[in-house]
Design a protein around this motif. Sequence first.
Motif, short mmCIF file in Angstrom:
data_model
loop_
_atom_site.label_atom_id
_atom_site.label_comp_id
_atom_site.label_asym_id
_atom_site.label_seq_id
_atom_site.Cartn_x
_atom_site.Cartn_y
_atom_site.Cartn_z
N TYR A 260 56.17 -2.68 23.01
CA TYR A 260 57.16 -3.40 23.63
C TYR A 260 56.87 -2.14 25.19
O TYR A 260 57.08 -1.13 25.23
N GLU A 261 57.52 -3.10 26.19
CA GLU A 261 57.12 -2.52 27.55
C GLU A 261 58.64 -3.13 28.31
O GLU A 261 59.05 -3.84 27.81
N ASP A 262 59.28 -2.12 28.97
CA ASP A 262 60.63 -2.68 29.65
C ASP A 262 60.18 -3.59 30.55
O ASP A 262 59.20 -3.35 31.55
N PRO A 263 60.61 -5.11 30.28
CA PRO A 263 60.37 -5.82 31.72
C PRO A 263 60.07 -5.41 33.10
O PRO A 263 59.35 -6.02 34.02
N ALA A 264 61.21 -4.74 32.99
CA ALA A 264 60.99 -3.94 34.85
C ALA A 264 61.06 -3.49 35.64
O ALA A 264 60.40 -3.04 36.54
N LEU A 265 59.44 -2.85 34.25
CA LEU A 265 58.27 -1.63 35.13
C LEU A 265 57.18 -3.10 35.84
O LEU A 265 56.65 -3.08 36.53
N TYR A 266 57.45 -4.28 35.68
CA TYR A 266 57.16 -5.95 36.06
C TYR A 266 57.57 -6.66 37.67
O TYR A 266 56.79 -7.72 37.73
N ALA A 267 58.22 -5.51 38.08
CA ALA A 267 59.47 -6.04 38.67
C ALA A 267 58.72 -5.94 40.13
O ALA A 267 59.54 -5.31 40.90
N TYR A 268 57.71 -6.31 40.27
CA TYR A 268 56.90 -5.74 41.30
C TYR A 268 58.07 -6.89 43.06
O TYR A 268 57.71 -7.92 42.70
N GLY A 269 58.80 -6.30 44.13
CA GLY A 269 58.38 -6.77 44.95
C GLY A 269 57.70 -7.56 45.58
O GLY A 269 56.08 -7.89 44.80
N ILE A 270 57.49 -8.95 46.97
CA ILE A 270 56.79 -9.50 47.34
C ILE A 270 55.33 -9.02 47.65
O ILE A 270 54.77 -10.36 47.51
#
Length: 302
Positions: A260-270
């Motif tokens: 498991y990894e926190d999905p927020a780690l992949y919340a890159y900006g445009i």
Amino acid sequence: MRHPYEAHRSFIRPAWAARETWRILVMIVSFEIVFAVSPTIFSAFLPSDAAVNAFYEGTTAFGTLAQFASFGISAIGFLVLLRLLHGRRFWSLIGPAHAAKRDLIRVGRAVAIWLLVFEFLPPWINLADLAEVRDFGVWASLIPLALVAVLIQVGTEEMIFRGYLQQQCACISESPWVWMVLPSVMFGGLHFWNGNGAAEGTIWAIWATALGIACADLTARTGNLGAAIGLHMANNVFALLVVGVQGWPSSGLALFLYPYEDPALYAYGIEALLSPWIVFQLLTMLTTVLIMWLAARIALRR
């Protein structure tokens, strides 16, 4: 020489009787409401609170299967709206039953073979990096249920975007920009929310738009939804059954699970869309769509 989209003319014929634009707009708005309440309706039929929680989380085999099966509620609602607003029935969206079944099997099998070949090509899965490899016997026993659940989900989406919208838009204009690209962009836009951030969401949207165009092309060439459902279904089945991340939605059927990894780690900006690795990822995804489409064309010989 025969026009490659000659079969499309007969496919769109059922839409001509009630082709007014206002009907399409009312249909879209009404279905959005149906789609929004479908999970609540589906969950009301589940036997316990634990089953309801598993359904909304989608991290177990039951939860993942239930999420995909719940698209059946949306399909029923859509067909009711289709009858009320257009006076049409299910098969008017699908095309000839025999041809649709034949093309679904041919394309689904061909695309699945190619996707299986890709699984044996590098980069290979490093077992040392995995958190879990599910019991193979249990995993294999769930494949038939997965096929049914994915068929419900994919069939619903294809019925709406490559069936209804493609047919109705073709009655408005003969331009492929209207009947092929516009519904595909709408389909892609809905997939934006699959991403964990603006960059990932945009990648999802572009990929899904390309997949939609491929499916629209196959539908126009064959005059039925079988090929589009076969391609879309093979893609989704492999996405569900092979690799997942522990604790992430729709991971309940994957054979190989990463930690498991926190999905927020992949919340890159445009702005991350300009990163070389994201560009490479997008090109890889689009190349896969192209290969699936070519495999389908070869299987259909069209």
